[in-house]
Design a protein around this motif. Structure first.
Motif, short mmCIF file in Angstrom:
data_model
loop_
_atom_site.label_atom_id
_atom_site.label_comp_id
_atom_site.label_asym_id
_atom_site.label_seq_id
_atom_site.Cartn_x
_atom_site.Cartn_y
_atom_site.Cartn_z
N ALA A 182 0.83 -1.21 0.00
CA ALA A 182 0.00 0.00 0.00
C ALA A 182 0.87 1.26 0.00
N GLU A 183 1.99 1.20 0.70
CA GLU A 183 2.90 2.36 0.72
C GLU A 183 3.56 2.56 -0.64
N SER A 258 -6.86 6.06 2.11
CA SER A 258 -7.81 5.13 2.72
C SER A 258 -7.30 3.70 2.64
N ASP A 259 -6.73 3.34 1.49
CA ASP A 259 -6.19 1.99 1.33
C ASP A 259 -5.03 1.74 2.30
N ALA A 260 -4.20 2.75 2.48
CA ALA A 260 -3.08 2.61 3.41
C ALA A 260 -3.59 2.43 4.84
N ALA A 261 -4.61 3.20 5.21
CA ALA A 261 -5.18 3.07 6.55
C ALA A 261 -5.72 1.66 6.78
N THR A 262 -6.40 1.12 5.78
CA THR A 262 -6.94 -0.23 5.90
C THR A 262 -5.83 -1.26 6.07
N ALA A 263 -4.75 -1.09 5.31
CA ALA A 263 -3.63 -2.02 5.40
C ALA A 263 -2.97 -1.97 6.78
N TRP A 264 -2.85 -0.78 7.33
CA TRP A 264 -2.19 -0.67 8.64
C TRP A 264 -3.08 -1.16 9.77
N LEU A 284 -1.62 4.44 10.72
CA LEU A 284 -3.07 4.52 10.57
C LEU A 284 -3.56 5.94 10.84
N LEU A 285 -3.08 6.54 11.92
CA LEU A 285 -3.48 7.91 12.24
C LEU A 285 -3.04 8.89 11.16
N ALA A 286 -1.81 8.72 10.68
CA ALA A 286 -1.29 9.65 9.68
C ALA A 286 -2.09 9.58 8.38
N SER A 287 -2.40 8.37 7.93
CA SER A 287 -3.18 8.24 6.70
C SER A 287 -4.61 8.74 6.90
N ALA A 288 -5.16 8.52 8.09
CA ALA A 288 -6.52 8.99 8.36
C ALA A 288 -6.61 10.51 8.29
N THR A 289 -5.61 11.19 8.84
CA THR A 289 -5.65 12.65 8.82
C THR A 289 -5.45 13.18 7.40
N ARG A 290 -4.53 12.58 6.66
CA ARG A 290 -4.34 13.03 5.28
C ARG A 290 -5.56 12.72 4.42
N ALA A 291 -6.17 11.56 4.65
CA ALA A 291 -7.36 11.20 3.88
C ALA A 291 -8.48 12.21 4.09
N GLN A 301 -18.34 13.31 1.16
CA GLN A 301 -18.99 13.35 2.47
C GLN A 301 -19.23 11.95 2.99
N PRO A 302 -18.93 11.71 4.27
CA PRO A 302 -18.28 12.67 5.16
C PRO A 302 -16.78 12.74 4.88
N ALA A 303 -16.22 13.92 5.08
CA ALA A 303 -14.78 14.06 4.85
C ALA A 303 -14.00 13.27 5.90
N ALA A 304 -14.46 13.32 7.13
CA ALA A 304 -13.80 12.60 8.23
C ALA A 304 -14.54 11.30 8.50
N VAL A 305 -13.87 10.19 8.27
CA VAL A 305 -14.45 8.87 8.50
C VAL A 305 -14.34 8.54 9.98
N ALA A 306 -15.39 7.96 10.54
CA ALA A 306 -15.41 7.70 11.99
C ALA A 306 -14.40 6.63 12.40
N LEU A 307 -14.29 5.57 11.61
CA LEU A 307 -13.41 4.46 11.97
C LEU A 307 -12.48 4.15 10.79
N PRO A 308 -11.47 4.99 10.57
CA PRO A 308 -10.56 4.76 9.45
C PRO A 308 -9.90 3.38 9.54
N GLY A 309 -9.68 2.80 8.38
CA GLY A 309 -9.06 1.48 8.34
C GLY A 309 -10.04 0.34 8.34
N THR A 310 -11.31 0.63 8.60
CA THR A 310 -12.33 -0.41 8.60
C THR A 310 -12.68 -0.75 7.16
N ALA A 311 -12.58 -2.01 6.81
CA ALA A 311 -12.87 -2.42 5.44
C ALA A 311 -14.33 -2.13 5.11
N ALA A 312 -14.56 -1.62 3.91
CA ALA A 312 -15.93 -1.29 3.50
C ALA A 312 -16.75 -2.55 3.31
#
Length: 312
Positions: A182-183, A258-264, A284-291, A301-312
């Motif tokens: 992912a990186e 988002s993909d990086a957050a999911t991988a981490w 995970l935090l770093a990718s969530a903030t950039r995402a 929308q929403p721009a800020a996901v509640a649980l980043p890294g959670t697979a859709a």
């Protein structure tokens, strides 16, 4: 009169018949309160405080506070489901130590979000694998929603010190290789996107690409130290949608984060190694903030996901 062997056996059977029902009356779960229970109460109080503040503020600040309320409500629900699944008692309200459910302004919400993020990260090293992933996503969700306003403390996590670890379990190796992939992809995507973005995006593009190169290099070092050959980058990657202009470039970068957050999060859920968990949570935090920043730029929308890294 001396007791016969038959008398002894009969007494043992009677004793056993008394013990079994007593054991069956036990609670069936550890009787100490679940460590996640205070986090549930904390999230509920944060959500209530943010909802009240949103009603008072209105405008852009009110929208930001409203999204904080939604995010923290989702956190409370996810954490509560895990507490109920584990069948553990909740802590008494007085023992939770949560702040009163009120916030004077967005700066007060910043303090609450920072405290919530730190509370989740404190439990992460010793948590079970699933809980480590959940706690990482809760912390990342707090960091992500802070990006909605500078008054919420928008900013990337501090740089992570080099991580050293030893031999890794095969499952952890697989997860880390997936995160490395992912990186690699994120570095390539930032390069592609830069060709379609105007100069005012340069700072964000450069910072994002540098962060992913740093994470890529750190992953390769950890794998090499564990005696594993790091997965190389592909010559090129196929975007999820054609990139033809600024809008499609921004959307693609958001997907890469988002993909990086999911991988981490996947790494958190497949290792017990504390240094590797620290590295994964930070990523995970770093990718969530950039995402969040890129999703906001793309008007998603929403721009800020509640649980980043959670697979859709």
């Amino acid at each position: 009169m001396p007791r016969t062997r038959r008398d002894v056996l009969r007494a043992a059977l009677v004793t056993a018949s008394l013990v079994v029902p007593l054991a069956a009356c036990g609670p069936g779960y550890p009787e100490d309160p679940d460590s996640l229970a205070p986090l549930v109460a904390q999230a509920e109080a944060d959500a209530e405080a943010a909802r009240t503040l949103a009603g008072r503020l209105g405008g852009a600040e009110g929208e930001a506070a409203g999204r904080v309320a939604e995010v923290r409500t989702e956190h409370a629900e996810a954490l509560r489901r895990e507490v109920e699944r584990a069948n553990r008692p909740a802590a008494e309200p007085a023992a939770n130590g949560t702040q009163p459910a009120e916030a004077a302004d967005l700066a007060a919400l910043e303090q609450r979000l920072t405290a919530a993020r730190e509370s989740a990260l404190e439990q992460l090293p010793e948590a079970s694998r699933y809980r480590a992933g959940l706690l990482g996503s809760v912390a990342a969700g707090c960091a992500a929603v802070q990006q909605l306003s500078p008054k919420l403390g928008a900013g990337q996590p501090d740089p992570l010190d080099p991580v050293t670890t030893g031999t890794l379990e095969p499952e952890a190796v697989t997860a880390l290789q997936e995160a490395l992939a992912a990186e690699h992809a994120a570095v390539w995507i930032y390069g592609l996107a830069s060709a379609y973005l105007p100069a005012d995006f340069d700072k964000g593009v450069d910072a994002g690409a540098a962060a992913h190169r740093e994470r890529r290099d750190a992953s390769e070092r950890v794998l090499t130290a564990a005696g594993v050959t790091p997965q190389p980058a592909e010559p090129a990657y196929v975007p999820t949608a054609p990139v033809t202009d600024q809008a499609s470039a921004v959307a693609l970068v958001a997907v890469a984060e988002s993909d990086a957050a999911t991988a981490w999060r996947g790494v958190l859920e497949r290792t017990d190694d504390a240094p590797l968990r620290t590295m994964a949570a930070h990523a995970l935090l770093a990718s969530a903030t950039r995402a969040t920043s890129w999703r906001a730029e793309a008007n998603e929308q929403p721009a800020a996901v509640a649980l980043p890294g959670t697979a859709a």
